[in-house]
Design a protein around this motif. Structure first.
Motif, PDB file in Angstrom:
ATOM      1  N   TRP A  56       0.805  -1.221   0.000  1.00  0.00           N
ATOM      2  CA  TRP A  56       0.000   0.000   0.000  1.00  0.00           C
ATOM      3  C   TRP A  56       0.837   1.268   0.000  1.00  0.00           C
ATOM      4  N   ILE A  57       1.978   1.281   0.673  1.00  0.00           N
ATOM      5  CA  ILE A  57       2.771   2.509   0.809  1.00  0.00           C
ATOM      6  C   ILE A  57       3.207   3.066  -0.556  1.00  0.00           C
ATOM      7  N   ASN A  65      11.488   3.203  -3.865  1.00  0.00           N
ATOM      8  CA  ASN A  65      12.667   2.653  -3.184  1.00  0.00           C
ATOM      9  C   ASN A  65      12.203   1.542  -2.249  1.00  0.00           C
ATOM     10  N   MET A  66      12.428   0.264  -2.636  1.00  0.00           N
ATOM     11  CA  MET A  66      11.879  -0.848  -1.868  1.00  0.00           C
ATOM     12  C   MET A  66      12.498  -0.965  -0.488  1.00  0.00           C
ATOM     13  N   LEU A  67      13.745  -0.549  -0.333  1.00  0.00           N
ATOM     14  CA  LEU A  67      14.358  -0.586   0.997  1.00  0.00           C
ATOM     15  C   LEU A  67      13.616   0.342   1.948  1.00  0.00           C
ATOM     16  N   LEU A  68      13.325   1.564   1.484  1.00  0.00           N
ATOM     17  CA  LEU A  68      12.601   2.514   2.310  1.00  0.00           C
ATOM     18  C   LEU A  68      11.162   2.052   2.542  1.00  0.00           C
ATOM     19  N   VAL A  69      10.542   1.491   1.512  1.00  0.00           N
ATOM     20  CA  VAL A  69       9.169   0.991   1.650  1.00  0.00           C
ATOM     21  C   VAL A  69       9.111  -0.115   2.695  1.00  0.00           C
ATOM     22  N   ASN A  70      10.042  -1.062   2.627  1.00  0.00           N
ATOM     23  CA  ASN A  70      10.063  -2.147   3.605  1.00  0.00           C
ATOM     24  C   ASN A  70      10.337  -1.650   5.005  1.00  0.00           C
ATOM     25  N   LEU A  71      11.199  -0.643   5.107  1.00  0.00           N
ATOM     26  CA  LEU A  71      11.494  -0.071   6.424  1.00  0.00           C
ATOM     27  C   LEU A  71      10.246   0.580   7.016  1.00  0.00           C
ATOM     28  N   ASP A 131       9.256  -9.281   0.445  1.00  0.00           N
ATOM     29  CA  ASP A 131      10.573  -9.298  -0.178  1.00  0.00           C
ATOM     30  C   ASP A 131      11.437  -8.246   0.508  1.00  0.00           C
ATOM     31  N   VAL A 132      12.272  -8.712   1.425  1.00  0.00           N
ATOM     32  CA  VAL A 132      13.138  -7.790   2.159  1.00  0.00           C
ATOM     33  C   VAL A 132      14.570  -7.815   1.629  1.00  0.00           C
TER      34      VAL A 132
END
Length: 309
Positions: A56-57, A65-71, A131-132
């Motif tokens: 959702w984010i 940026n998937m790293l920031l999204v996962n964080l 997916d981290v």
């Protein structure tokens, strides 16, 4: 020999993940005397929150940026588990202080079903992906020692490292901090802890929050490996024999119990399974736990209960 070592390594990695879920049981039991039947549901709820907010984010904010999204998704999931801990204390535990153990057990069973239902209501019942960034590709090591080398999973190595770091942090927290000692005091006797000024409500919120964060780490790892689905709560059932084997009050016992069961079920399935038609991996842990209950009910490192009359 190489195949045996690959099987042994796979069992150790599975055992570390079992231990990670079992640690949540141990933490809550140590601090509140409650055998938390809802730990599996907490793992599932935390993983669902992480997976859905990771979807959702980007849609809401445009982040790519998937790293920031996962964080951010992990922070939201951690906050959600703290809210769950506060609600559990406010709505359930504070009304059951000094009640019988079976009453508290049934309360956690109700919490488990509530979290399962709330997760399905809020996030849906499909299978979701986490997916981290853990690498999925296997690697080959010791090619000079064994013919063809040993095939190991990088994802399992990363997961084991995360689990080990969390275990070390939790052990230091319980042994070296004032809050950790207060948690142990509350587990020994609620009334005595209150009489010396330990705030029972705050301690319970802290320990259920820590249990929720452990559930989040376990959920992220299992979700990355298997996808986030409702069978994750069934995987958490393996934590029951782990804590029986290691002892309900021992974090090192949960680790050792998880490793023993992980290795035992893999080796027995490979080497004994063909003799009995397979399926040993599904019931090995529970038979081993039953055997321990018969000969050593407190587990390997559990506190022995001595009643004096």
């Amino acid at each position: 020999m190489g195949f045996f070592l690959e099987t042994l390594f796979g069992g150790l990695m599975a055992g570390m993940l079992y231990a990670l879920v079992a640690i949540g049981f141990v933490l809550i039991f140590k601090a509140s005397g409650v055998f938390n039947f809802a730990q599996g549901a907490m793992v599932l709820f935390a993983a669902l929150t992480m997976a859905r907010f990771a979807e959702w984010i980007p849609r809401w904010t445009g982040l790519d940026n998937m790293l920031l999204v996962n964080l951010l998704a992990a922070c939201v999931a951690a906050a959600a588990m703290v809210v769950v801990a506060w609600l559990v204390e406010r709505l359930v535990l504070r009304h059951l202080v000094n009640q019988e153990g079976i009453t508290l057990l049934m309360a956690t069973l109700g919490i488990s079903y509530f979290l399962d239902g709330a997760g399905q209501l809020l996030f849906g019942s499909s299978t979701y992906k986490i997916d981290v960034g853990m690498p999925k590709d296997p690697m080959i090591v010791l090619e000079n020692v064994f013919q063809g080398g040993l095939l190991l999973s990088k994802e399992d190595l990363y997961a084991a490292a995360m689990a080990a770091l969390l275990v070390v942090a939790l052990s230091l927290f319980f042994q070296k901090t004032k809050t950790g000692r207060a948690l142990r005091a509350v587990a020994d006797d609620h009334q005595a802890a209150q009489s010396i000024g330990i705030p029972l409500a705050r301690i319970w919120v802290i320990v259920w929050s820590v249990g929720g964060l452990v559930a989040l780490v376990a959920g992220v790892i299992w979700g990355s490996k298997l996808g986030v689905q409702y069978s994750i709560s069934l995987v958490a059932l393996k934590a029951f024999p782990v804590v029986i084997l290691g002892g309900l009050t021992s974090v090192p016992g949960a680790i050792l119990g998880g490793l023993i069961i992980g290795v035992g079920e893999k080796l027995s399935e490979i080497y004994l399974g063909p003799m009995v038609g397979g399926g040993i991996e599904n019931w090995f842990a529970y038979v081993l736990a039953l055997a321990f209950l018969l000969v050593r009910p407190q587990g390997l490192f559990g506190d022995k209960i001595i009643d004096r009359v």
